[in-house]
Design an enzyme around this catalytic site. Structure first.
Site, short mmCIF file in Angstrom:
data_model
loop_
_atom_site.label_atom_id
_atom_site.label_comp_id
_atom_site.label_asym_id
_atom_site.label_seq_id
_atom_site.Cartn_x
_atom_site.Cartn_y
_atom_site.Cartn_z
N HIS A 106 50.11 -72.50 19.72
CA HIS A 106 50.49 -73.54 20.66
C HIS A 106 50.98 -73.00 22.00
O HIS A 106 51.15 -73.76 22.95
CB HIS A 106 51.61 -74.42 20.06
CG HIS A 106 51.25 -75.03 18.75
ND1 HIS A 106 51.49 -74.40 17.56
CD2 HIS A 106 50.66 -76.22 18.46
CE1 HIS A 106 51.06 -75.17 16.57
NE2 HIS A 106 50.56 -76.28 17.08
N GLU A 116 37.28 -80.92 19.49
CA GLU A 116 37.32 -80.59 20.92
C GLU A 116 35.92 -80.50 21.50
O GLU A 116 35.69 -80.84 22.67
CB GLU A 116 38.08 -79.29 21.13
CG GLU A 116 39.60 -79.43 21.03
CD GLU A 116 40.09 -79.62 19.60
OE1 GLU A 116 41.20 -80.14 19.41
OE2 GLU A 116 39.36 -79.23 18.66
#
Length: 710
Positions: free
Chosen positions: A514, A446
């Protein structure tokens, strides 16, 4: 001709007859090298011995020992599309690329103008390309320069090969850091990107042996990053002494030529002494006396003098040059001190793009599409519904496709966005339609995804990066924070408009990894727009607005809503654009104001129907900016307010709304402002625990009842 150039030309004529077969490499202007090295050294001495003790300079980072190699490198960066991503010990390079001693001193003194108008540390520099290389806005974080640098390199390839812009042929990116930075996430992320894509980038590592007090052996095994990367595929590595003029010149010239000729990335490590402390307050007591003595013996300034005198300069000419430099720097100091201090009334300006008196944007000098005159189609905030109703993920996909079709500078990337079409299928089929150069997969980093996006935006592209789940953005926090503050830190010289798509929130199941929402973190982050649509129509309008904006945007996609029936709407048309900061009145009412966003919008609607309460429900749609006027107007009518969100309660965005209401609507309130949110815990996995954590319809209904009967 500038005065410096006139004097250098005159001295070259005086000394040319002294040249012999041992004349230094003519690929470099050695007289200018000498002038710039002396200038940098004088600046450091001036700051260390006078300006820092006088507290005129508050942070001082010396480049003593680093000057020679940086000046040589700067002379090789001659392409107008070259990009340089560097760090705080790079003033010699900045001087070579065109920064004047006055501007350098004004920055250190925190004076008006200069790189940041007094907003940032004086050695944290930037330089918009004006017929020369662009120096990307630096940051104070060690290692954060790497991934934006490779983003610039990838943009070179894109503009050269996809947009067919000949002006980018032969250009390169340089990422420049110290040996301590090779231990950072940014370095390794950038190295993976550059080598897997064979990008035109030079990694230039200055190794002075110490990251403050930590020796190089603790940054990489054995202390030599080149040896450890010798077998790294698609990477050429070079190693040498940056304090020896002939060797440094040869290696730098070789490295730059290899990258420019299309051989892919090169990593060059040059060793050199750090002749001062890490910063002006560092006395280097951790270095043994013999180390300090050995460093002084490797000072590149005497080595440069020995290299040039008498082969190119006489001893008298060298002494004359030293005197000239001293006079010039003293004059620059006088001019810098005469500058005014920055205007305190302007310190909050340029967090976001601003409009000028004539109603047009005050554009940044570099970064994004607007400074290059790119004009995008006009949009409308009036939807033109096209049946049938589609889900949110299809709305996002169609919007991305249209903008890719309309704007050749748009690139979409992230983990699994290519052939798979994204883990949420939002990019399904886009790579097949637009090709791998425009819709592409990335490595699992990321930091690399966001940092690359920043560099590409600074190079004039419109990057749309996908982070698979909100929690996965954590490794990119440094890049996200730095991106948002670029406009402010550079006083509107630079901006990096990017879109970061970030799915999150609960779905059919929850878990701590998540299902996190945590949207308030990006509202706290300076300079970011934050969109949080609750339905397909709003998703289209806000995403299109973000992709045409002058500022970076976090586009939050709630996982539950991607295919939820309640979020489905007809596609509102290819020209539908929603302005940020405009809330939607979901239903009008007189008894209670409910302020919410995301998946909670639909739960609040259901709760109002179940209770029969005449509630006015406001969907904020965007949190930065947010529609204060709409909320205040509603509360002045209903005299009560309930705020419902999926983020945690403490310091969630509902607290900001409540604080505004307590100040600006206090006299209208007939009951306390109430908040209903997730307790201060992660989202749990067990369904019963999940239901007990996230506000449900029954909880919202109870809160409504309690407020209207208060």
């Amino acid at each position: 001709m500038r005065e410096e150039e006139k004097r250098t030309t005159t001295r070259r004529r005086k000394t040319r007859r002294k040249a012999s077969a041992s004349t230094p490499d003519t690929a470099f202007d050695w007289l200018r090298v000498a002038r710039l090295v002396l200038t940098s050294r004088y600046l450091d001495d001036l700051e260390e011995t006078r300006l820092l003790p006088e507290r005129r300079v508050r942070y001082q980072f010396s480049a003593k020992g680093h000057e020679l190699a940086q000046v040589l490198l700067g002379q090789l960066l001659t392409h107008p599309k070259d990009g340089v991503s560097t760090y705080y010990r790079s003033r010699p390079l900045m001087l070579t690329l065109g920064v004047s001693p006055e501007e350098a001193l004004a920055a250190s003194l925190g004076k008006a103008g200069a790189y940041s108008d007094g907003r940032d540390v004086g050695v944290v520099c930037n330089l918009p390309g004006r017929n020369g290389p662009t120096v990307l806005p630096m940051a104070g974080d060690v290692g954060s320069q790497y991934t934006p640098g490779v983003g610039w390199a990838q943009a070179i390839c894109y503009r050269r090969d996809v947009l067919q812009e000949d002006a980018y042929r032969g250009a390169l990116a340089v990422v420049h850091g110290g040996e301590g930075s090779v231990a950072t996430n940014g370095f390794w992320a950038a190295l993976n990107i550059a080598t897997t894509l064979r990008l035109p980038v030079l990694f230039y590592i200055e190794d002075n042996g110490y990251a403050i007090s930590v020796p190089r052996e603790l940054q990489t095994p054995g202390g030599n990053i080149v040896k450890n990367l010798a077998s790294f595929q698609n990477l050429q590595v070079l190693d040498g002494d940056g304090a020896r003029p002939e060797e440094a010149a040869r290696l730098l010239h070789d490295a730059v030529q290899r990258v420019r000729s299309g051989e892919g990335p090169v990593l060059l490590r040059l060793t050199m002494p750090r002749l001062s402390g890490h910063s002006g307050h560092d006395n280097q007591a951790y270095k043994p006396p013999e180390v300090l003595e050995a460093e002084r013996a490797r000072d590149p300034l005497p080595a440069l003098r020995a290299f040039l005198v008498p082969s190119l300069l006489s001893p008298e000419a060298w002494a004359e040059l030293e005197a000239e430099v001293a006079r010039e720097v003293e004059a620059a100091l006088e001019a810098a001190l005469a500058r005014p201090d920055p205007d305190p009334s302007r310190v909050t300006r340029y967090v976001f793009a601003e409009m000028g008196p004539d109603g047009t944007p005050e554009l940044q000098q570099a970064g994004g599409m607007a400074p290059e005159g790119v004009v995008l189609p006009q949009g409308t905030d009036r939807p033109r519904p096209e049946p049938p109703r589609i889900n949110m993920v299809e709305a996002i996909r169609r919007t991305l496709a249209h903008e890719l079709r309309t704007n050749p500078r748009v690139v979409v990337f992230g983990e699994d966005v290519g052939k798979k079409g994204g883990v949420h299928t939002a990019t399904l089929g886009l790579q097949e339609e637009f090709g791998e150069a425009r819709v592409f997969d990335t490595s699992l980093s990321e930091e690399g995804i966001v940092g690359r996006a920043v560099g590409m935006a600074l190079a004039g592209l419109m990057p749309v990066a996908e982070i698979q789940f909100r929690k996965y953005a954590d490794p990119a926090t440094e890049q996200l924070n730095n991106c948002g503050t670029i406009r402010w830190r550079t006083a509107n010289r630079f901006a990096a408009p990017i879109v970061v798509r970030m799915p999150g929130g609960l779905a059919r199941v929850g878990d701590p990894w998540h299902s996190v929402s945590d949207e308030v973190r990006w509202v706290h982050a300076i300079g970011w727009q934050v969109a949080y649509p609750s339905n397909a129509e709003d998703a289209v309008g806000l995403l299109r607005a973000a992709m045409r904006a002058l500022d970076p945007t976090i586009f939050f996609e709630h996982r539950l809503l991607l295919d939820h029936p309640a979020a489905r709407r007809p596609y509102p048309g290819d020209d539908f654009v929603l302005p940020f900061g405009r809330a939607r009145i979901v239903r009008s009412g007189e008894a209670l104001t409910v302020v919410t966003w995301g998946a909670m919008v639909h739960r609040c609607e259901e709760a109002a129907r179940e209770t029969g309460i005449d509630a006015e429900i406001i969907d904020l749609r965007t949190l930065r900016p947010w529609d204060r006027a709409a909320v205040l107007h509603s509360v002045q009518k209903t005299n009560r307010c309930l705020i419902v969100h999926e983020d945690t309660l403490t310091a969630g965005f509902g607290a900001e709304i409540a604080a505004v209401l307590a100040r600006d609507a206090f006299t209208y309130l007939d009951a306390p402002v109430e908040r209903l949110a997730v307790p201060d815990i992660p989202i749990p996995y067990n369904p019963q625990l999940l239901d007990a954590t996230v506000p449900g319809v029954s909880q919202i209904a109870e809160a409504m009842q309690a407020l209207v009967t208060f």
